[in-house]
Design a protein around this motif. Structure first.
Motif, PDB file in Angstrom:
ATOM      1  N   PHE A 128       0.831  -1.202   0.000  1.00 43.98           N
ATOM      2  CA  PHE A 128       0.000   0.000   0.000  1.00 43.98           C
ATOM      3  C   PHE A 128       0.869   1.256   0.000  1.00 43.98           C
ATOM      4  O   PHE A 128       0.576   2.222  -0.721  1.00 43.98           O
ATOM      5  N   ALA A 133      -2.428   4.028  -3.906  1.00 47.89           N
ATOM      6  CA  ALA A 133      -3.432   3.959  -2.835  1.00 47.89           C
ATOM      7  C   ALA A 133      -2.874   4.412  -1.493  1.00 47.89           C
ATOM      8  O   ALA A 133      -3.603   4.394  -0.496  1.00 47.89           O
ATOM      9  N   TYR A 136      -4.970   6.999  -0.013  1.00 50.00           N
ATOM     10  CA  TYR A 136      -6.401   6.724   0.078  1.00 50.00           C
ATOM     11  C   TYR A 136      -6.810   6.521   1.540  1.00 50.00           C
ATOM     12  O   TYR A 136      -6.004   6.142   2.387  1.00 50.00           O
ATOM     13  N   ARG A 137      -8.076   6.736   1.787  1.00 49.71           N
ATOM     14  CA  ARG A 137      -8.616   6.487   3.113  1.00 49.71           C
ATOM     15  C   ARG A 137      -9.073   5.033   3.211  1.00 49.71           C
ATOM     16  O   ARG A 137      -9.175   4.327   2.194  1.00 49.71           O
ATOM     17  N   THR A 138      -9.343   4.599   4.427  1.00 46.10           N
ATOM     18  CA  THR A 138      -9.672   3.189   4.659  1.00 46.10           C
ATOM     19  C   THR A 138     -11.179   2.983   4.754  1.00 46.10           C
ATOM     20  O   THR A 138     -11.877   3.677   5.502  1.00 46.10           O
ATOM     21  N   GLY A 142     -13.506   6.459   2.902  1.00 44.61           N
ATOM     22  CA  GLY A 142     -13.083   6.932   1.596  1.00 44.61           C
ATOM     23  C   GLY A 142     -14.237   7.286   0.668  1.00 44.61           C
ATOM     24  O   GLY A 142     -14.003   7.768  -0.445  1.00 44.61           O
ATOM     25  N   ARG A 235      -8.575   0.129   0.726  1.00 46.28           N
ATOM     26  CA  ARG A 235      -8.299   1.557   0.497  1.00 46.28           C
ATOM     27  C   ARG A 235      -9.231   2.072  -0.595  1.00 46.28           C
ATOM     28  O   ARG A 235      -9.388   1.428  -1.644  1.00 46.28           O
ATOM     29  N   GLN A 237     -10.940   5.646  -2.735  1.00 47.59           N
ATOM     30  CA  GLN A 237     -10.979   7.069  -3.074  1.00 47.59           C
ATOM     31  C   GLN A 237     -11.900   7.271  -4.264  1.00 47.59           C
ATOM     32  O   GLN A 237     -11.959   6.439  -5.179  1.00 47.59           O
TER      33      GLN A 237
END
Length: 364
Positions: A128, A133, A136-138, A142, A235, A237
């Motif tokens: 990751f 990613a 990116y948020r989890t 996201g 992850r 987005q």
């Protein structure tokens, strides 16, 4: 019986039959006054042409009664006039409730993306951190709702409801561990318009690459006999957009990229196999009428999925089939065009298979 000019109750006791004091004590009630219908002319009036000594006297209350009656009649006429006008306007401009149209079938496009080299393996966290990613948020964090406002025919609260239902579906169909592993489809199914349930159930039971019944168009599922999640933290987005398409419908478009860490499902007695990243770019078009908003459900209009690394020849109609760490596609299996699943906001790929862009894999 009372004589002319006498009150209905008869001549009161007292003067002239009784004493003057007793007469003065008589109470002249309203009934007595109403009975006094004759009035004597004055001396000056008698000197004139009047031949009679008395004249009829009209009780004032009768005029008030007639006035009240006229007002009541006018009020009734006004009510009838207003009622008739309302009926006339209703006939000229009848209110037509929204037509309850059946939801159209979902149209699906599933494009596998083949890697241009061997699939990179490693520990999930390291993979990751060295991929697009990384920022990116989890999980559901996201999938963010945009700035919301009212539309011409929908209140702000209704727009929020539509966006929230779309987010709930994305979570249920892309992030729910039991859905990803193929254990259930219920979380996603509960959010689908009843008119589309037959199509959804057929896609689950007998998936087909016919643009209508590819299960990957409805949800993300891995073959549990081949693939397992190496990290439950997916992850994510992307963006959500909304627009009013008619006075009775709201449309929401979801454009998101999901990155999963996966590994082989069957582990031997040796060391744990390396993980690899699998990326899914989903663009979904939802439609909501007022009944959908009330019942917390969605109509799925279109779903375009680009996912890799996969072999172009793999059957992905029922479940996605990631190429795992160290694997590569057969010679000549790559797609006609390089596709980057991390790039959102692109038109749907027209090809049946694409080539995974180099930057879509971690650079270790």
């Amino acid at each position: 019986m009372a004589g002319r000019g006498d009150p209905p109750e008869g001549t009161p006791e007292g003067f002239p039959g009784g004493g003057e004091d007793e007469y003065r004590s008589v109470v002249f009630d309203e009934a007595f006054i109403r009975a006094a219908r004759l009035q004597e002319f004055s001396a000056q009036e008698r000197l004139g042409e009047h031949s009679q000594a008395v004249r009829s006297r009209t009780y004032a209350g009768s005029g008030e009664g007639r006035s009240a009656s006229r007002q009541a009649v006018l009020l009734v006429l006004l009510i009838l006039l207003a009622f008739g006008t309302a009926i006339y306007l209703g006939v000229r401009n009848p209110y037509q409730p929204p037509v309850d149209q059946r939801a159209e079938p979902l149209r699906t496009t599933v494009v596998p993306l083949a890697p241009q080299g061997p699939v990179v393996g490693g520990a999930p966290a390291r993979l990751f951190d060295h991929s697009p990613a990384a920022e990116y948020r989890t999980g559901a964090a996201g999938i963010n709702l945009p700035v919301v406002g009212r539309t011409t025919h929908f209140a702000e609260s209704q727009v929020v409801t539509a966006l929230s239902i779309a987010k709930d579906y994305l979570v249920a169909s892309s992030l729910e561990p039991d859905v990803l592993s193929g254990a259930t489809v219920r979380p996603a199914r509960l959010l689908i318009d009843p008119d589309q349930l037959q199509q959804f159930d057929r896609s689950v039971e007998a998936p087909a690459d016919d643009g209508r019944h590819a299960l990957a168009g409805w949800l993300v599922r891995f073959d549990p006999r081949q693939v397992a999640l190496a990290d439950p933290a997916v992850r994510v987005q992307g963006t959500l957009r909304f627009e009013e398409t008619s006075p009775d419908t709201l449309d929401v478009t979801a454009d998101h990229t999901y990155t999963y860490a996966v590994r082989p499902a069957v582990q031997g007695a040796g060391p744990v196999a390396e993980a690899s990243l699998f990326t899914v770019h989903r663009e979904m078009h939802f439609r909501f009428d007022r009944e959908d908003l009330r019942m917390h459900r969605a109509e799925l209009m279109t779903s375009t999925v680009e996912a890799g690394p996969q072999a172009c020849g793999a059957d992905t109609t029922g479940a996605l089939k990631p190429l795992l760490a160290g694997a590569r596609v057969p010679e000549g299996d790559g797609g006609p065009a390089v596709t980057d699943p991390y790039a959102t906001g692109r038109p749907a790929a027209p090809s049946l298979c694409g080539a995974l862009a180099p930057r879509a894999q971690p650079s270790l």
